[in-house]
Design an enzyme around this catalytic site. Structure first.
Site, short mmCIF file in Angstrom:
data_model
loop_
_atom_site.label_atom_id
_atom_site.label_comp_id
_atom_site.label_asym_id
_atom_site.label_seq_id
_atom_site.Cartn_x
_atom_site.Cartn_y
_atom_site.Cartn_z
CD GLU A 220 12.71 5.00 8.58
OE1 GLU A 220 12.53 5.96 9.36
OE2 GLU A 220 12.80 5.10 7.35
CB CYS B 270 13.33 8.91 7.66
SG CYS B 270 14.05 7.83 6.44
CD GLU C 251 10.82 13.14 10.73
OE1 GLU C 251 9.72 12.62 10.91
OE2 GLU C 251 11.79 12.54 10.21
CE LYS D 194 -1.84 3.09 1.82
NZ LYS D 194 -1.72 4.49 1.35
P1 NAD Z 1 1.88 9.00 7.28
O1 NAD Z 1 2.50 8.26 8.38
O2 NAD Z 1 0.48 9.53 7.45
O3 NAD Z 1 1.82 8.10 5.94
C1 NAD Z 1 2.71 7.03 5.67
C2 NAD Z 1 1.92 5.87 5.07
O4 NAD Z 1 0.96 5.41 6.02
C3 NAD Z 1 1.11 6.22 3.82
O5 NAD Z 1 1.10 5.14 2.92
C4 NAD Z 1 -0.29 6.43 4.38
O6 NAD Z 1 -1.30 6.23 3.43
C5 NAD Z 1 -0.33 5.37 5.45
N1 NAD Z 1 -1.33 5.61 6.49
C6 NAD Z 1 -1.86 6.80 6.90
N2 NAD Z 1 -2.78 6.59 7.86
C7 NAD Z 1 -2.83 5.26 8.08
C8 NAD Z 1 -3.57 4.44 8.97
N3 NAD Z 1 -4.47 4.95 9.82
N4 NAD Z 1 -3.35 3.11 8.95
C9 NAD Z 1 -2.45 2.56 8.11
N5 NAD Z 1 -1.73 3.30 7.23
C10 NAD Z 1 -1.91 4.63 7.22
O7 NAD Z 1 2.83 10.16 6.91
P2 NAD Z 1 2.43 11.52 6.16
O8 NAD Z 1 1.13 12.07 6.59
O9 NAD Z 1 2.53 11.21 4.75
O10 NAD Z 1 3.53 12.48 6.72
C11 NAD Z 1 3.37 13.06 8.00
C12 NAD Z 1 4.69 13.21 8.68
O11 NAD Z 1 5.26 11.91 8.84
C13 NAD Z 1 5.73 13.96 7.90
O12 NAD Z 1 5.60 15.31 8.05
C14 NAD Z 1 6.99 13.42 8.48
O13 NAD Z 1 7.31 14.06 9.67
C15 NAD Z 1 6.66 11.98 8.75
N6 NAD Z 1 7.11 11.08 7.67
C16 NAD Z 1 8.19 10.31 7.89
C17 NAD Z 1 8.64 9.48 6.89
C18 NAD Z 1 9.85 8.63 7.08
O14 NAD Z 1 10.48 8.25 6.12
N7 NAD Z 1 10.18 8.26 8.29
C19 NAD Z 1 8.01 9.44 5.66
C20 NAD Z 1 6.88 10.22 5.48
C21 NAD Z 1 6.45 11.03 6.50
#
Ligand code: NAD
Length: 479
Positions: free
Chosen positions: A248, A282, A381, A173
């Site tokens: 992660e 990250c 972050e 996903k």
């Molecule tokens: P997120 O955690 O919301 O999304 C990451 C993944 O999780 C996406 O595929 C999303 O569709 C999925 N997801 C979202 N809600 C979910 C749920 N309830 N259950 C299962 N899966 C779910 O991250 P974001 O909103 O895209 O970004 C928000 C913040 O997260 C960023 O500002 C940053 O600080 C952090 N981030 C970190 C990384 C990393 O590499 N560690 C990557 C993206 C974002």
């Protein structure tokens, strides 16, 4: 290719919702494609297809042949490098040169894990007289993969490579903000001949498709990369079925500069480690800790270099692109506004190209300092091109500050003192520590992962294959 379909059992089809989600290019805010809005019903079918693959042709395929398929996928990705580069750049806004490096790294994941597929060996254990004990490493079964938008193609390789090499069947996903390269990579994977159900792809919203995947009882192992908040939700959902996971979740990684550091390479690396991917990495080096005796001089040089950073659309191929979305831009601007309101001095700003499209999501790279340790800029972050400078007195102070956040993903140490290099490398709680350098440029071979809120479990290298396998002990009493 049409991007508005999901893949289950090697068949592309519309999702049950028959609905789509618009994908926009962060460079200009314009729609470039629509993806399928998959949901629980699709995830359920995908998990069942993966189970059949695991119990069928894929699960029975010898490791050597699994490895060959993975290597073939790596080569096929290289054959499509120009097309994938452009797609990734448009979808994420990242400069073309960086998108190209990402695609080459994606290929490298499949090359590495293709070679590794038949090299994960078990153990034998000396036990009582008359016994032989073997520890087999077996695949987990059906693995679920939820990945973010910052490096869609690389994440595809990083999470699927070790899982497939270990013999698992997967349901992926990707993120709803950027995933076009993942869809195209899945199509390329089919062309190289993965059996039906080995790789299943369900695009959609996190709260719908993502939540359905993390709570599905048919999943044996979950791999998640993203925010700590969603990581907690995923882990809780997995716990309902006692499903282990690797998480992660980002970082607040320090670059620690001592008075005996070689300044020129340090400055170059520190600037690129926070502006690469517009800081949406990250492992971004988002804090620069500088020994007080050189603080003013070093920060002056760093600010000079920082103010030359150029930001623009992906096609302009500058140092830095836009951030991923209006939401992310506003989130980063929120940090900038609060820091200014808190009276933290701005030491340098990069430049947004004058012809950058108005609809794009651009933010000015910004260097702040000195940032008080309790300020949100020093401990949260940002996930944007924002660097916080912090002075320290001595080794002990550097270690205290470096370890003083909730995160622990990566650290960089800049010093020519060999003893100090090792003392700090040992004392810092981070999954990767670089000495006189920073960032792995893919680092496919190098185990990677967090301490504390940065997550747990390890990706990349052979460590990832250990995560995607489970030990089974076989005890033979033969007398
Ligand atoms: P997120 O955690 O919301 O999304 C990451 C993944 O999780 C996406 O595929 C999303 O569709 C999925 N997801 C979202 N809600 C979910 C749920 N309830 N259950 C299962 N899966 C779910 O991250 P974001 O909103 O895209 O970004 C928000 C913040 O997260 C960023 O500002 C940053 O600080 C952090 N981030 C970190 C990384 C990393 O590499 N560690 C990557 C993206 C974002």
């Amino acid at each position: 290719m049409p991007f508005d379909q999901i893949l289950i059992n090697n068949n592309w089809a519309a999702p049950a919702s028959n609905d789509t989600i618009a994908m926009v290019s962060p460079s200009d805010g314009k729609e470039i494609a629509r993806i399928a809005r998959g949901g629980a019903e699709d995830v359920d079918r995908a998990v069942r297809a993966a189970r059949r693959a695991f119990e069928g042709a894929w699960g029975q395929m010898p490791a050597l042949e699994r490895g060959r398929l993975l290597s073939r996928l790596g080569h096929a990705i290289l054959d499509h490098v120009d097309e994938l580069t452009l797609l990734e750049a448009k979808d994420t806004g990242k400069p073309l040169k960086q998108a190209r490096a990402d695609i080459i790294n994606t290929a490298r994941y499949f090359e590495f894990y293709g070679g590794a597929a038949d090299k994960i060996h078990g153990d034998t254990i000396p036990f009582l007289d008359g016994y032989t004990v073997m520890v087999l490493r077996e695949p987990r079964g059906v693995t679920g993969h939820i990945i973010p938008w910052n490096y869609p193609a690389q994440m595809f390789g990083r999470t699927l490579g070790p899982s497939l090499a270990a013999g698992n069947a997967a349901v992926l996903k990707p993120a709803e903000e950027a995933c076009l390269s993942c869809i195209r990579l899945t199509e390329i994977a089919l062309e190289v001949g993965f059996p039906p159900g080995t790789i299943n792809l369900v695009t959609g919203y996190g709260e719908e498709a993502g939540a359905a995947l993390s709570s599905h009882p048919g999943i044996d192992f979950l791999s998640f990369t993203g925010s700590p908040e969603v990581g907690t939700l995923v882990q809780k959902a997995a716990a309902e079925h006692h499903v282990p996971c690797v998480l992660e979740l980002g970082g607040k990684s320090p670059q620690i500069v001592f008075d005996d550091a070689d300044r020129r390479p340090a400055i170059e690396t520190i600037v690129s480690a926070i502006t690469q991917n517009a800081g949406q990495t990250c492992s971004a080096g988002s804090r620069v800790l500088v020994q007080r005796s050189i603080y003013d001089g070093f920060i002056g040089e760093l600010a000079g270099r920082f103010s030359s950073v150029r930001v623009g659309p992906h096609g302009a191929d500058l140092d830095c692109g836009p951030v991923i979305s209006a939401v992310q831009r506003d989130r980063v601007r929120g940090f900038l506004d609060r820091a200014r309101a808190d009276g933290i001095p701005v030491l340098a700003e990069g430049n947004i190209a004058p012809d950058a499209p108005d609809g794009g999501y651009y933010v000015k790279p910004t260097l702040f300092g000195p940032v008080p340790l309790k300020n949100s800029l020093a401990c949260e972050e940002v996930f944007g091109p924002v660097l916080s400078a912090i002075p320290f007195d001595d080794e002990a102070d550097a270690i205290r500050i470096a370890n003083g956040t909730d995160f622990g993903l990566v650290a960089g140490i800049w010093t020519s003192d060999g003893g100090r290099q090792l003392r700090l490398a040992r004392a810092i709680r981070a999954g990767q520590v670089f000495v006189n350098g920073y960032g792995a440029g893919g680092g496919i071979e190098l185990p990677f992962g967090g301490f504390k809120k940065s997550g747990h479990g390890r990706e990349k290298g052979f460590e990832a294959m250990r995560e995607f396998t489970v030990a089974k002990t076989v005890v033979l009493r033969h007398g």
